[in-house]
Motif scaffolding. Structure first.
Motif, PDB file in Angstrom:
ATOM      1  N   GLN A 145      31.815  17.833  26.655  1.00 11.94           N
ATOM      2  CA  GLN A 145      32.474  19.543  26.792  1.00 11.94           C
ATOM      3  C   GLN A 145      31.723  20.291  27.681  1.00 11.94           C
ATOM      4  OE1 GLN A 145      35.088  20.029  24.753  1.00 11.94           O
ATOM      5  NE2 GLN A 145      35.326  18.261  24.104  1.00 11.94           N
ATOM      6  N   PRO A 146      31.933  21.926  27.856  1.00  8.13           N
ATOM      7  CA  PRO A 146      31.092  22.661  28.782  1.00  8.13           C
ATOM      8  C   PRO A 146      30.381  23.199  27.201  1.00  8.13           C
ATOM      9  CG  PRO A 146      33.522  23.094  28.836  1.00  8.13           C
ATOM     10  CD  PRO A 146      33.345  22.107  27.448  1.00  8.13           C
ATOM     11  N   THR A 147      29.068  23.473  28.269  1.00 10.74           N
ATOM     12  CA  THR A 147      27.884  23.934  27.572  1.00 10.74           C
ATOM     13  C   THR A 147      27.647  24.603  27.414  1.00 10.74           C
ATOM     14  OG1 THR A 147      26.624  22.663  29.004  1.00 10.74           O
ATOM     15  CG2 THR A 147      27.176  21.518  26.760  1.00 10.74           C
ATOM     16  N   LYS A 148      27.503  25.333  28.621  1.00  5.26           N
ATOM     17  CA  LYS A 148      27.370  26.245  29.301  1.00  5.26           C
ATOM     18  C   LYS A 148      28.665  27.624  29.715  1.00  5.26           C
ATOM     19  CE  LYS A 148      24.564  29.099  32.889  1.00  5.26           C
ATOM     20  NZ  LYS A 148      23.465  29.228  34.105  1.00  5.26           N
ATOM     21  N   PHE A 149      28.654  28.733  29.048  1.00  3.90           N
ATOM     22  CA  PHE A 149      29.610  30.410  29.462  1.00  3.90           C
ATOM     23  C   PHE A 149      29.337  31.416  29.914  1.00  3.90           C
ATOM     24  CE2 PHE A 149      30.643  27.271  25.536  1.00  3.90           C
ATOM     25  CZ  PHE A 149      32.126  26.689  26.130  1.00  3.90           C
ATOM     26  N   GLU A 150      30.291  31.547  30.367  1.00  4.46           N
ATOM     27  CA  GLU A 150      29.560  33.171  30.876  1.00  4.46           C
ATOM     28  C   GLU A 150      30.957  34.323  30.757  1.00  4.46           C
ATOM     29  OE1 GLU A 150      28.363  30.946  35.413  1.00  4.46           O
ATOM     30  OE2 GLU A 150      30.890  31.399  35.232  1.00  4.46           O
ATOM     31  N   PHE A 151      29.967  35.428  30.877  1.00  3.00           N
ATOM     32  CA  PHE A 151      31.130  36.253  30.290  1.00  3.00           C
ATOM     33  C   PHE A 151      30.691  37.570  32.193  1.00  3.00           C
ATOM     34  CE2 PHE A 151      30.453  40.383  28.105  1.00  3.00           C
ATOM     35  CZ  PHE A 151      31.961  41.122  28.090  1.00  3.00           C
ATOM     36  N   ALA A 152      31.589  37.999  32.362  1.00  2.58           N
ATOM     37  CA  ALA A 152      31.864  38.742  33.535  1.00  2.58           C
ATOM     38  C   ALA A 152      32.277  39.758  33.065  1.00  2.58           C
ATOM     39  CB  ALA A 152      31.733  37.946  34.589  1.00  2.58           C
ATOM     40  N   VAL A 153      32.263  41.020  33.553  1.00  2.00           N
ATOM     41  CA  VAL A 153      33.049  42.636  33.569  1.00  2.00           C
ATOM     42  C   VAL A 153      33.313  43.284  34.889  1.00  2.00           C
ATOM     43  CG1 VAL A 153      32.706  44.678  32.298  1.00  2.00           C
ATOM     44  CG2 VAL A 153      32.251  42.688  31.065  1.00  2.00           C
ATOM     45  N   ASN A 154      34.416  43.816  35.084  1.00  2.00           N
ATOM     46  CA  ASN A 154      34.751  44.438  36.006  1.00  2.00           C
ATOM     47  C   ASN A 154      34.977  45.829  35.817  1.00  2.00           C
ATOM     48  OD1 ASN A 154      35.759  45.939  38.872  1.00  2.00           O
ATOM     49  ND2 ASN A 154      36.496  43.968  39.500  1.00  2.00           N
ATOM     50  N   LEU A 155      33.203  46.079  36.939  1.00  2.00           N
ATOM     51  CA  LEU A 155      33.457  47.837  35.791  1.00  2.00           C
ATOM     52  C   LEU A 155      34.349  48.556  36.722  1.00  2.00           C
ATOM     53  CD1 LEU A 155      29.841  48.963  35.314  1.00  2.00           C
ATOM     54  CD2 LEU A 155      31.693  47.858  33.486  1.00  2.00           C
ATOM     55  N   LYS A 156      34.804  48.886  37.825  1.00  2.00           N
ATOM     56  CA  LYS A 156      35.370  48.900  39.328  1.00  2.00           C
ATOM     57  C   LYS A 156      37.209  48.889  38.521  1.00  2.00           C
ATOM     58  CE  LYS A 156      37.418  49.049  44.058  1.00  2.00           C
ATOM     59  NZ  LYS A 156      37.213  48.778  45.184  1.00  2.00           N
ATOM     60  N   THR A 157      37.535  47.760  37.993  1.00  2.00           N
ATOM     61  CA  THR A 157      38.318  47.440  37.243  1.00  2.00           C
ATOM     62  C   THR A 157      38.738  48.817  35.577  1.00  2.00           C
ATOM     63  OG1 THR A 157      39.008  45.566  37.980  1.00  2.00           O
ATOM     64  CG2 THR A 157      40.298  45.676  36.379  1.00  2.00           C
ATOM     65  N   ALA A 158      37.624  48.615  35.175  1.00  2.00           N
ATOM     66  CA  ALA A 158      37.757  48.884  33.898  1.00  2.00           C
ATOM     67  C   ALA A 158      37.969  50.791  34.122  1.00  2.00           C
ATOM     68  CB  ALA A 158      36.379  49.232  32.944  1.00  2.00           C
ATOM     69  N   LYS A 159      37.635  51.445  35.108  1.00  5.23           N
ATOM     70  CA  LYS A 159      37.359  52.662  35.465  1.00  5.23           C
ATOM     71  C   LYS A 159      38.788  52.710  35.667  1.00  5.23           C
ATOM     72  CE  LYS A 159      35.572  55.918  38.749  1.00  5.23           C
ATOM     73  NZ  LYS A 159      34.066  56.074  39.708  1.00  5.23           N
ATOM     74  N   ALA A 160      39.431  52.269  36.219  1.00  3.30           N
ATOM     75  CA  ALA A 160      40.469  52.327  37.269  1.00  3.30           C
ATOM     76  C   ALA A 160      41.682  52.230  35.701  1.00  3.30           C
ATOM     77  CB  ALA A 160      40.853  51.722  38.054  1.00  3.30           C
ATOM     78  N   LEU A 161      41.750  51.670  35.300  1.00  2.00           N
ATOM     79  CA  LEU A 161      42.073  51.311  33.570  1.00  2.00           C
ATOM     80  C   LEU A 161      41.740  53.092  32.827  1.00  2.00           C
ATOM     81  CD1 LEU A 161      42.541  47.772  32.685  1.00  2.00           C
ATOM     82  CD2 LEU A 161      44.416  48.981  33.928  1.00  2.00           C
ATOM     83  N   GLY A 162      40.629  53.022  33.030  1.00  2.00           N
ATOM     84  CA  GLY A 162      39.828  54.607  32.095  1.00  2.00           C
ATOM     85  C   GLY A 162      39.755  53.990  30.444  1.00  2.00           C
ATOM     86  N   LEU A 163      39.034  52.309  30.865  1.00  3.86           N
ATOM     87  CA  LEU A 163      38.149  52.141  30.256  1.00  3.86           C
ATOM     88  C   LEU A 163      36.697  52.317  29.880  1.00  3.86           C
ATOM     89  CD1 LEU A 163      39.934  48.939  30.209  1.00  3.86           C
ATOM     90  CD2 LEU A 163      40.469  50.729  28.299  1.00  3.86           C
ATOM     91  N   GLU A 164      36.539  52.801  29.119  1.00  5.63           N
ATOM     92  CA  GLU A 164      34.333  52.836  28.583  1.00  5.63           C
ATOM     93  C   GLU A 164      33.974  51.036  28.297  1.00  5.63           C
ATOM     94  OE1 GLU A 164      30.477  55.248  27.981  1.00  5.63           O
ATOM     95  OE2 GLU A 164      32.899  56.412  28.170  1.00  5.63           O
ATOM     96  N   ILE A 165      33.712  50.539  28.814  1.00  7.67           N
ATOM     97  CA  ILE A 165      32.791  49.498  28.446  1.00  7.67           C
ATOM     98  C   ILE A 165      31.019  49.456  28.069  1.00  7.67           C
ATOM     99  CG2 ILE A 165      31.972  46.822  29.114  1.00  7.67           C
ATOM    100  CD1 ILE A 165      35.114  47.852  29.104  1.00  7.67           C
ATOM    101  N   PRO A 166      31.083  49.608  26.594  1.00  7.64           N
ATOM    102  CA  PRO A 166      30.051  49.824  26.242  1.00  7.64           C
ATOM    103  C   PRO A 166      29.078  49.236  26.518  1.00  7.64           C
ATOM    104  CG  PRO A 166      31.730  49.124  24.105  1.00  7.64           C
ATOM    105  CD  PRO A 166      32.657  48.920  25.614  1.00  7.64           C
TER     106      PRO A 166
END
Length: 144
Positions: free
Chosen positions: A111-132
């Motif tokens: 089974q997978p043992t390593k997981f990744e979390f990625a965030v695109n701030l440019k997309t967040a800004k375009a959606l009007g979202l602020e990522i904490p």
């Protein structure tokens, strides 16, 4: 997922897509039913069409989460899922074991043992979202 959605008072809209037309219809259904966000799962079809899914999410201003980091690189908002590079490393380990004489049927299912979390701030800004900042601190990759 259904139980989790109900636990927080949300309705889950499940749509299956296996053609380009299905993707278009899915986003039409999301908009018509007032979806507040989208999650795109894995599978060969969805992985191969990630740019189209990302584009439709942007077109309809829907925050979208994906199972693979590559969708975030294509402009998706965020992803959380197994590390593709780690999975390929595991394939190499298995290949080595087989080449050294072990029988594939005798090897354990991995089974997978390593997981990744990625965030695109440019997309967040375009959606009007602020990522904490606390969430950003947890990210393995932040694209600006």
């Amino acid at each position: 997922m259904q139980a989790a959605a109900q636990a927080v008072g949300q309705q889950l809209i499940i749509v299956y897509a296996s053609s380009d037309g299905d993707i278009e219809r899915a986003f039409g259904a999301f908009v018509q039913r007032g979806a507040g966000a989208v999650f795109s799962s894995t599978g060969a079809f969805m992985i191969n069409n990630r740019e189209r899914v990302v584009a439709l999410a942007a077109q309809h201003a829907l925050p979208a989460s994906y199972a693979l980091r590559e969708a975030v690189e294509a402009g998706g908002l965020m992803s959380y899922g197994p590390s593709f590079s780690d999975a390929m490393r595991q394939v190499g380990v298995y290949t080595g074991r087989i080449l050294k004489g072990e029988k594939p049927a005798d090897l354990p299912v991995m089974q997978p043992t390593k997981f990744e979390f990625a965030v695109n701030l440019k997309t967040a800004k375009a959606l009007g979202l602020e990522i904490p900042s606390t969430l950003l601190a947890l990210a393995d990759e932040v694209i600006e």
